[in-house]
Design a protein around this motif. Structure first.
Motif, mmCIF file in Angstrom:
data_model
loop_
_atom_site.group_PDB
_atom_site.id
_atom_site.type_symbol
_atom_site.label_atom_id
_atom_site.label_comp_id
_atom_site.label_asym_id
_atom_site.label_seq_id
_atom_site.Cartn_x
_atom_site.Cartn_y
_atom_site.Cartn_z
ATOM 1 N N ALA A 166 0.828 -1.207 0.000
ATOM 2 C CA ALA A 166 0.000 0.000 0.000
ATOM 3 C C ALA A 166 0.863 1.258 0.000
ATOM 4 O O ALA A 166 0.537 2.251 -0.671
ATOM 5 C CB ALA A 166 -0.934 -0.019 1.207
ATOM 6 N N ASP A 195 -5.533 5.876 -5.957
ATOM 7 C CA ASP A 195 -4.837 5.360 -4.781
ATOM 8 C C ASP A 195 -3.547 4.624 -5.157
ATOM 9 O O ASP A 195 -2.912 3.996 -4.303
ATOM 10 C CB ASP A 195 -5.751 4.438 -3.970
ATOM 11 C CG ASP A 195 -6.241 3.228 -4.772
ATOM 12 O OD1 ASP A 195 -5.880 3.106 -5.966
ATOM 13 O OD2 ASP A 195 -6.997 2.412 -4.206
ATOM 14 N N GLY A 249 -6.295 -3.417 -5.002
ATOM 15 C CA GLY A 249 -6.458 -2.440 -3.948
ATOM 16 C C GLY A 249 -5.886 -2.943 -2.640
ATOM 17 O O GLY A 249 -5.520 -4.123 -2.508
ATOM 18 N N ALA A 271 1.007 4.295 -2.779
ATOM 19 C CA ALA A 271 0.869 5.705 -2.407
ATOM 20 C C ALA A 271 2.050 6.531 -2.892
ATOM 21 O O ALA A 271 1.894 7.704 -3.271
ATOM 22 C CB ALA A 271 0.722 5.827 -0.890
#
Length: 389
Positions: free
Chosen positions: A130, A145, A168, A134
């Motif tokens: 993640a 995202d 995701g 970012a």
């Protein structure tokens, strides 16, 4: 006159076709195979069945060989260094081959020598994935995202295995790659229009040749069709891709065949996807479509013989893989395929037919790309039983 002995580690179809290319030259092959039934073990005269991961097995096998080469990249790097320390020529050598064995090492080296790659870094866990997504947003390289992100195990993946597309931060698959117990590489999901491949061959004394850049079409992560040369590829991009592959071969010290798999992006760039330091599926067309095949030039290179002409014989050559399906009796289909297209070239690997398994390929060639593509596709599909007329 004593002809050299080439020791081939790995008994798959690449070893089988490399052996075939050495026969007219009188080159002797010695094979280290997993089983006596492997594709190359069926045709090579001298076969040793053993585990390529065992150093003592490798040392015993190497006795009597003038050079060692491979049909896969999985031999432990430290074992190859040990063979070299024993005075055995290994081509490609371990310092080059590690870049095809370890995607993290490969990405770091290519970036250091200025070769364009997707945005990437090694990640430690799902939270780090993640964070990588970012980072792409923060530096303007990604939108939203930052997902989707591609995760790859740094070692062992091929034909779509060891690769995950993560949509995701809450994707259930995000933890899967970390279960393999090896490092995981995160990469941006490249917005590409097609995949290309640049195949080059380099000898120990630095001679190198480049084949035409090809288009490689994938189905479910497996190469399905290769078109040589890549249609509608701007000459400057084709030259850039070939020069990039030659630069990689030189900078990494590759000896033998190098396949550089590429993305052609929507904004007109080319980025390196993967490297393979052995004959490659994207070069199978050269068996019938080039003056000198990738297999023949690989043999020449590892023996430090002058390299052969890589130029195409015809304006277009198309290779289509024959995958196993629900129709095991492929031989009975020869009558139709050969009668329909006397110029068709069929190459089978001696493998049991299993769904999705590469059991052979077909090559066609000619001046009309639509015709060449239709002939190759029809033959491969008829052999699989997808079409019956």
């Amino acid at each position: 006159m004593t002809f050299p002995v080439v020791g081939m580690i790995g008994g798959g179809q690449l070893a089988r076709m490399t052996h075939e290319a050495g026969i007219p030259l009188g080159i002797r092959f010695k094979l280290l195979s997993d089983t006596p039934q492997d594709s190359a073990a069926q045709v090579v005269n001298e076969v040793v069945v053993g585990d390529y991961r065992d150093l003592d097995t490798l040392r015993d096998f190497a006795r009597g060989c003038d050079v060692i080469t491979f049909d896969h990249e999985h031999v432990p790097t430290e074992h190859l260094r040990a063979l070299e320390a024993d005075g055995i020529p290994v081509r490609p050598g371990p310092e080059a081959l590690v870049h095809a064995q370890d995607k993290g090492v490969m990405r770091a080296k290519l970036t250091a020598i200025g070769v364009a790659c997707p945005r990437h870094r090694i990640v430690a866990d799902p939270a780090d994935v993640a964070a990588f997504a970012a980072e792409g947003v923060a530096d303007g390289a990604a939108e939203g995202d930052g997902f989707p992100v591609v995760l790859k195990t740094v070692r062992g993946g091929y034909d779509g295995k060891g690769v995950w597309v993560i949509k995701g931060a809450d994707d259930a698959a995000i933890a899967e790659p970390f279960k393999a117990g090896v490092e995981v590489l995160a990469e941006e999901k490249v917005d590409f229009v097609r995949e290309l491949a640049a195949n080059v061959v380099r000898s120990p004394h630095g001679q190198a040749v480049a084949y035409p850049v090809v288009e490689s079409r994938q189905v479910a992560g497996v190469c399905d069709t290769v078109i040589a040369p890549a249609p509608d590829l701007a000459p400057d991009l084709a030259a850039e891709a070939a020069e990039m592959a030659l630069t990689i071969a030189k900078e990494l010290g590759v000896v033998g065949h190098l396949a550089v798999e590429l993305f052609q992006t929507r904004d007109g760039r080319i980025l390196v996807n993967e490297l393979a330091m052995r004959p490659h599926n994207s070069g199978h067309w050269s068996m019938d479509g080039a003056v000198t095949s990738q297999f023949a030039n690989h043999v020449r290179a590892v023996l430090d013989l002058p390299l052969g002409d890589p130029r195409p014989r015809q304006p277009w050559t198309v290779m289509v893989n024959v995958l196993g399906g629900d129709y095991p009796d492929m031989y009975s289909a020869y009558l139709h395929c050969m009668a329909r297209d006397p110029q068709l070239k069929i190459h089978m690997y001696g493998k049991d037919v299993k769904p999705g398994r590469k059991v052979g390929h077909v090559n066609t060639y000619g001046a009309d790309l639509d015709d060449v593509l239709e002939r190759a596709t029809h033959a491969a599909h008829y052999l699989r039983g997808i079409v019956t007329e």
